[in-house]
Design an enzyme around this catalytic site. Structure first.
Site, mmCIF file in Angstrom:
data_model
loop_
_atom_site.group_PDB
_atom_site.id
_atom_site.type_symbol
_atom_site.label_atom_id
_atom_site.label_comp_id
_atom_site.label_asym_id
_atom_site.label_seq_id
_atom_site.Cartn_x
_atom_site.Cartn_y
_atom_site.Cartn_z
ATOM 1 N N TYR A 69 0.777 -0.904 0.035
ATOM 2 C CA TYR A 69 0.617 -0.082 -0.014
ATOM 3 C C TYR A 69 1.021 1.447 -0.162
ATOM 4 O O TYR A 69 0.535 2.217 -0.384
ATOM 5 C CB TYR A 69 -0.919 0.174 1.459
ATOM 6 C CG TYR A 69 -0.091 0.143 2.634
ATOM 7 C CD1 TYR A 69 0.089 1.019 2.495
ATOM 8 C CD2 TYR A 69 0.000 -1.460 3.179
ATOM 9 C CE1 TYR A 69 1.305 0.444 4.477
ATOM 10 C CE2 TYR A 69 0.385 -1.539 4.039
ATOM 11 C CZ TYR A 69 1.262 -0.474 5.039
ATOM 12 O OH TYR A 69 1.887 -0.763 5.871
ATOM 13 N N GLY A 70 2.505 0.816 0.137
ATOM 14 C CA GLY A 70 3.138 1.767 -0.174
ATOM 15 C C GLY A 70 3.891 2.574 -0.945
ATOM 16 O O GLY A 70 3.734 2.141 -2.367
ATOM 17 N N SER A 71 5.380 2.603 -0.642
ATOM 18 C CA SER A 71 6.526 2.603 -1.904
ATOM 19 C C SER A 71 6.762 1.621 -2.187
ATOM 20 O O SER A 71 7.313 1.925 -2.832
ATOM 21 C CB SER A 71 7.718 3.568 -1.012
ATOM 22 O OG SER A 71 8.112 2.202 -0.426
ATOM 23 N N LEU A 72 6.188 0.672 -2.496
ATOM 24 C CA LEU A 72 6.797 -0.657 -3.129
ATOM 25 C C LEU A 72 5.655 -1.338 -4.548
ATOM 26 O O LEU A 72 5.521 -1.569 -4.903
ATOM 27 C CB LEU A 72 6.481 -2.167 -2.619
ATOM 28 C CG LEU A 72 7.179 -1.858 -1.102
ATOM 29 C CD1 LEU A 72 7.042 -3.515 -0.482
ATOM 30 C CD2 LEU A 72 8.682 -2.551 -2.001
ATOM 31 N N GLU A 139 11.340 -3.865 5.564
ATOM 32 C CA GLU A 139 10.060 -3.168 5.965
ATOM 33 C C GLU A 139 11.112 -2.982 7.518
ATOM 34 O O GLU A 139 10.425 -2.699 8.540
ATOM 35 C CB GLU A 139 9.030 -3.930 5.924
ATOM 36 C CG GLU A 139 8.704 -4.224 4.621
ATOM 37 C CD GLU A 139 7.808 -3.124 4.080
ATOM 38 O OE1 GLU A 139 8.124 -1.869 4.824
ATOM 39 O OE2 GLU A 139 7.046 -2.472 3.267
#
Length: 202
Positions: A69-72, A139
């Site tokens: 849900y983020g920078s990936l 992470e």
């Protein structure tokens, strides 16, 4: 590559975890160079593991789903981590409600178990265990994030997928929960300018 299915079927007849030369997977009509390319593709798919130059072994298939849900996500700073050994299955959302917030600098989002809203992201199929280990390290698992299975919904239906969550972090009181993280740089720069203006006027 039209011979990949034949080569894959031949590999299935080999014993598990036994190192063999590339020639053990050869079929009639396939050049050495094409065979090498196909075996490297099957390595990326998690069907074999290339142990050294010219040798491989059949391994137990590794298949795990990961909700990011983020920078990936595709198009974001750290998506390169997922370019190898992973297959993008499309957009997805959580079935249960979570709280998604940004760190104090707005560099990345994080999930907390506080039920605010369904969160949108992307679903990936991970093909190799070493990639999952690499993402764990990225992470900061288990010190910073916990990797847990949750239900997510995509056009593939409802699936159980891993997600990185801060299970023991309370929801911040000075932020509104986010439905989807976009890392809107222009908005953040404007907010910073507005804050500086207010400080100068005080």
């Amino acid at each position: 590559m039209k011979y990949i299915d034949k080569i894959e079927r031949k590999i299935k007849s080999l014993p598990m975890d036994t190192v063999v030369p590339f020639s053990e997977a050869s079929v009639v009509g396939v050049s050495v160079d094409t065979l090498r390319k196909i075996l490297h593709r099957l390595h990326d798919k998690g069907i074999i593991s290339i142990t050294q130059r010219g040798y491989f072994k059949k391994i137990e298939p590794f298949r795990e789903l990961l909700f990011v849900y983020g920078s990936l996500k595709k198009g974001f700073d750290n998506h390169d981590l997922l370019k190898k050994y992973a297959k993008r299955l499309g957009v997805a959302r959580t079935v249960k409600k979570f709280g998604m917030f940004e760190d104090s600098f707005g560099n990345y989002p994080y999930l907390v178990p506080t039920p605010h809203m369904q969160v949108y992201g992307e679903l990936y199929e991970i093909h190799r265990e070493e990639l999952m280990d690499k993402i764990d390290t990225f992470e900061g698992t288990p010190e910073y994030y916990e990797r847990k299975r949750i239900e997510v919904k995509s056009h593939h239906g409802i699936k159980r997928a891993f997600v990185y969550i801060q299970s023991n972090t309370p929801a911040p009181q000075d932020q509104e929960a986010l439905k989807e993280w976009t890392n809107n740089t222009e908005h953040k720069v404007k907010e910073l300018h507005d804050t500086i203006e207010m400080m100068l006027e005080a």
